[in-house]
Structures are given as structure tokens and as C-alpha cells.
Design an enzyme around this catalytic site. Sequence first.
Site, mmCIF file in Angstrom:
data_model
loop_
_atom_site.group_PDB
_atom_site.id
_atom_site.type_symbol
_atom_site.label_atom_id
_atom_site.label_comp_id
_atom_site.label_asym_id
_atom_site.label_seq_id
_atom_site.Cartn_x
_atom_site.Cartn_y
_atom_site.Cartn_z
ATOM 1 C CG HIS A 61 30.699 43.310 3.527
ATOM 2 N ND1 HIS A 61 30.323 42.553 2.433
ATOM 3 C CD2 HIS A 61 29.626 44.094 3.827
ATOM 4 C CE1 HIS A 61 29.082 42.858 2.097
ATOM 5 N NE2 HIS A 61 28.639 43.788 2.930
ATOM 6 C CG HIS B 52 29.261 47.194 6.831
ATOM 7 N ND1 HIS B 52 29.240 46.134 7.695
ATOM 8 C CD2 HIS B 52 28.324 46.935 5.877
ATOM 9 C CE1 HIS B 52 28.331 45.266 7.290
ATOM 10 N NE2 HIS B 52 27.750 45.733 6.190
ATOM 11 C CD GLU C 205 5.311 30.093 15.209
ATOM 12 O OE1 GLU C 205 4.178 29.769 15.583
ATOM 13 O OE2 GLU C 205 5.941 31.071 15.663
ATOM 14 C CG HIS D 75 -5.403 31.348 13.596
ATOM 15 N ND1 HIS D 75 -5.298 32.648 14.017
ATOM 16 C CD2 HIS D 75 -4.777 30.589 14.548
ATOM 17 C CE1 HIS D 75 -4.662 32.683 15.185
ATOM 18 N NE2 HIS D 75 -4.327 31.449 15.519
#
Length: 658
Positions: A27, A261, A409, A471
Amino acid sequence: MNNFSKECVNTLRFLAADQVEKAKSGHPGLPLGTAPLMFAIWDGFMHYNPANPTWFNRDRFILSPGHGSALLYAMLHLAGYDISLDDLKNFRQWGSKTPGHPEVGLTPGVDCSTGPLGHGFAMGVGFALAESMLAAKYNKPGYKIIDHYTFGITSDGDQMEGVTSETASLAGTLGLGKLIYLYDDNKITIEGSTDFAFREDVGKRFTAYGWQVLRVNDSEDLDALRKAIEEAKQDTEHPSLIIVRTHIGYGSPKQDSAAAHGEPLGAEALAATKVKAGWDNNAMFVVHDAVKKYFNDKLADCQQQEDDWNMLFQGYFVKYPDLAMELHNRMCNEFSIDENELLKIFESKDKMATREASGEVINKLADMLPNFYGGSADLGPSNKTVMKNYGYYSKEDNTGRNIHFGVREHGMGAVLNGINLHGGFIPFGGTFAVFADFLRPAIRLAALMRQGSIFVLTHDSIAVGEDGPTHQPIETIMSVRMIPNISVLRPADALETALAWSIACKNRNKPTCIFLSRQKLPILQQYASAIKKGFSKGAYIICNAQKKVQVILVATGSEVSLALAAQKKLLEENIDVNVVSMPSWDIFEQQSDEYKKSIFPDNLPVLAIEAGTTFGWERYADKAIGINCFGASAPGDIVMDKFGFNVDNVVATLKTLL
């Protein structure tokens, strides 16, 4: 930019572009555009010592868009790290020090592995938090033992990733004023203009997060860059984002286009870029003598910075010997855990959820280990991850050892990794097991970087009950077991939980996931001797057959108690079985072949029980009782029974193996 600074910047640019061109892979766009940012940080502000890349009080640097690694390697080469021109020429090749994305532990001077966008930024928050927590405890008047910054470069791609938003919000809330990022605002992504999908005002967003936001309109203006960094350093109450207008592929025919890129410029375009910059287009990997001398002359000052710090620490040792020894032990990862003390917690108890047992162990470890810090993703009371006597870290009080990560999280996992990489900590973070998917990229990176982050994953099965399928983890444990260089522990009771924590704290070169029950489980005191002897081997016979073993019954976590109950029922029918507790597949796999065969003899059938997917158990068992669909909402004991986790089903299934 004066002529010499421009020569230094162009040296970085073309060392990076030459790496990509020679490798025919990489890159070039980011290095060409952000070389002035890299030079401004390292030339004027970074405190480092190439002779000792892990010097504890060095500034940390993070290239969050790790695809621009060629620029970092060029900078580390000039700065004097053990990266030669030959290493640069070996970019992205087998066995090189210069892989496609930065890898901590492989390349001297690389502070964290980056490439998954957003994670470098997020780990930087962990670095800054670690510095702040250590400084709050150990710095004394006249002895600023812990005093360093975290600098980094972040990109448009980073800013689009959710983990950046999670941790930027946390950093602003906590006031991490020694965190400074330069934002490579080039307005281009792989698919084209950022306007296609990203039109927000990043500066306003970061201001709302509680950051100081500064702007530099021209990336080639080194004076403006230096002034902005200096201003950022003056604000110790807020982390800083310096938004720099850059140009991907600067100076090349592909400037400001997506084509710059992710592929080499090509010989013709690279030559044109060098000609435009007044660079020798007939040579590659050029470092002029004046540039080489300039950076070599810095090395004495680099060493002096560390020497001065060592002298300061010696004086600190004299005046504050206990604190100094504690900090020394933390820096060197020297600590001890008395497992007998952990096991004693449960001597007078007979039933307890392993999440509750874990909470008891966490509080005992907090007393034993001054480097033990952690929290949860807003689930402390449920995960039982709160250290009751050690306060909460906040912007107003940096001394707390509990961390409020918020409902983040993914961010929590990345911050834990940053704290780990910084050094001086055993950090942990908790959430529900089913939400491990939210932090899975951080778990994987911890394993890749060989970092000992500890993930406390409670509510580990369909026994969660009434909260229902959303859950109730089914595939989670097995999917985490698949990650290389990770330890997954699912303890059967409080005693195994204590030993699981001991292993997790000692695992400094790999992450540990501890899966824990919501429901209460018997504490297996009658098997304490077997547990103490066998747990550290990953699988062990917790209860032998009375006469001649006919079948092996292996279980993990809460299902070990079910297996023991089934063993008694089977014996009434003259079927003798060994019950094996298998808290950790990965630890078991490290044992000798002889030991493995003693647990699973070739001539005996094996039935496995685990309240999760049966996929994978064919490795050890002829048949498995598990669950290969989503669960249901009802009281946990009823859900377990309806899905076949009961003695009668275990007995009936085992008989099919005879």
C-alpha cells in the site's frame, strides 16, 4: 518545510514506496501521504531508545491503519532500530522482519499488531489507560517514574469502525490526556471517495466524546503539525485528535485516487513521483548521508533518556523501596499465586454458580496481586467481576482498579489488549458468553499478539433459562476453541474455577477465556484431591470406575456433575464408567501421548456431554450429548431437561455404545 526536513520526509516516502514496488505488493498511498505526520511525531516528540525497544517508560506509537506498514518500517530503520535496508528490501517476504502488517514481537519497535482497522486506535486507549493507572499509584513528588505518551496515526477507515467509536467515547469519558492521534484525513477509501458512505463531521463527533480537536489544513506544513502536537500535549485533561488534511499517494500520478491505495505505483508512476520530488529516480532504497547522520546523532540522546530514567528509578528505590520493588515486579511480570488460599475460600460451602465462585476468587486475587485490574461491559454485578475494596477508575480518581467499560464488549477487548501490551498488568474483562462474538476480533488479536488478556464469559449455556435463545450460547465455546494460541477453560465447580483463574493469570503469552455458569452447581469437595492433581492437565479422571471400566464419560463445566450422577445410576445397572472432567481441550493437547491414552484408551468407547454444539467432539468421543439448535425461554433446569441434559438420557445414550 525547510529543505532538510523535506529530505527526511521524502526519504521516508520513497523507502516505503520502494518496499512496495520491490515486493510487487502493498500500500503506497498512505506512506506517500502521511510521511510528514510520521516524521513530525518521531523527530520532535517521541521518547524512545532503539537499543532497548521495550524500555518501560518510552512513548508508545501506533500505526492504526497497519496496511501502511512500509512507512513504519522506514521510520524505524531511520530511527536506529534493528531493521536494516535488507529488511526493507525483504518487505512482505517469507521470514522477514517486515510483514505486510505490523506484528508486535516480530519487528523491533512495533508496539502492537495492527491491520484490522480500528483496533490500533482502540489499543492505544488501553496504552494510555495503563500509563494513567500506573502513574496514579507510583508517581511521587520529585519522582515521575511513569510519564509517557501514546502517539498514533489513525485513518478514515479506522473512524468508520465501531470499535473506534466505542473506545474514543471511553477515552473522552476517562480524560486520557496523554493520548494523541493524528488523523490521516485523505477522504479516500478502497472503493473511492469517503463521501460514498462517510459524510459525518468527525471533529464534532470527537468533541462530543470529550476530546480536544485540532486541525492542520496542509500535511506538508511541518511547523503547523509540530505546533498542533505541542498544543495537544498541553491539554492533560482530554485526549487529542489532530485532523490533518492529507493526500493519498501524494506527489504521484495517482494522488487523491483509490488507485493509490492497495497496489504498487508501478515503475513508471514511481519514477514520475520521484522526479516531481527532486529525488533520484534511477535508484531505490536511498538514504543520503546527511539524513543518516541526523538520525544517528539522535541515538546518544535516546540512550541518555533511558539512563536518566534509570537513575531516577534508583533514587526512587531508596526513598520508596516497597513501591519500587512492587513496580519492578510488575514490569518484569514477577508474581506468585497461592492456589491453596484460593481453594480454601470454598471449604465450608457446598453449592455455588461458577460465576459466583469466580467473583470470590477475583477478590482474593486482587489482594494477592497488585497488578490485577479489570471490569466488565456493564455487567459487573452479573458477571461477578467487581473487586470490592479497590474502587473504580475515573477521570476524577485514577487510583481505582475496577474499570467501567460501559456496554462496549468489542472496545473492552481491544482496551484490555492495549493494557496488556503496555505491561505491568494482568487485566480481565467480563461479559455474557453469547456476547463473545462482539469481542471476538479482540480475542483473536490477543492470541495473535501472544497477550494474556483474560475474558470472563458467564451465563455459559442454555441453563441461562428465561432470557431465551438470544442469550443462550450454543456454538460459542467451540468456536473460541478453534482460535490458535488460546486457552479455553470451562470449570465444573468452584474448585476448578479457582484453579482456572490461577492458570489464566499465569498465561502471559496467550489469552484465556473462562466460561462460567449462571446456575448453582455442587462444589465437588469429595473429588478435591483429583481436581488438584489433574486440573492442570486439561482433562483428568475425576472419578474412577469401581471395578473394570467399560465406557469413558467425559464432560465439561456444569455437565460434570450430571456425568457423576449418571455414573452412580449406571453402576446400579452394573455398567462401570470412568468420569473425565475436561475443562480445557488446549491444555490437554499439550500433554504427552501416554497421558492422553491414559484418559482416553483406544479400546474404550467415549460419550461426551456438553451443553453446546456437538460439532468437534468427534475428536475425542464416539457420541456426544449436546445441542445443535437454538435454545428456548423457560426456567433453566427445565430447558436443560427438555434438551436431554438429564441422567436418564445420559444412561440411555451411553448404553448405545455397549
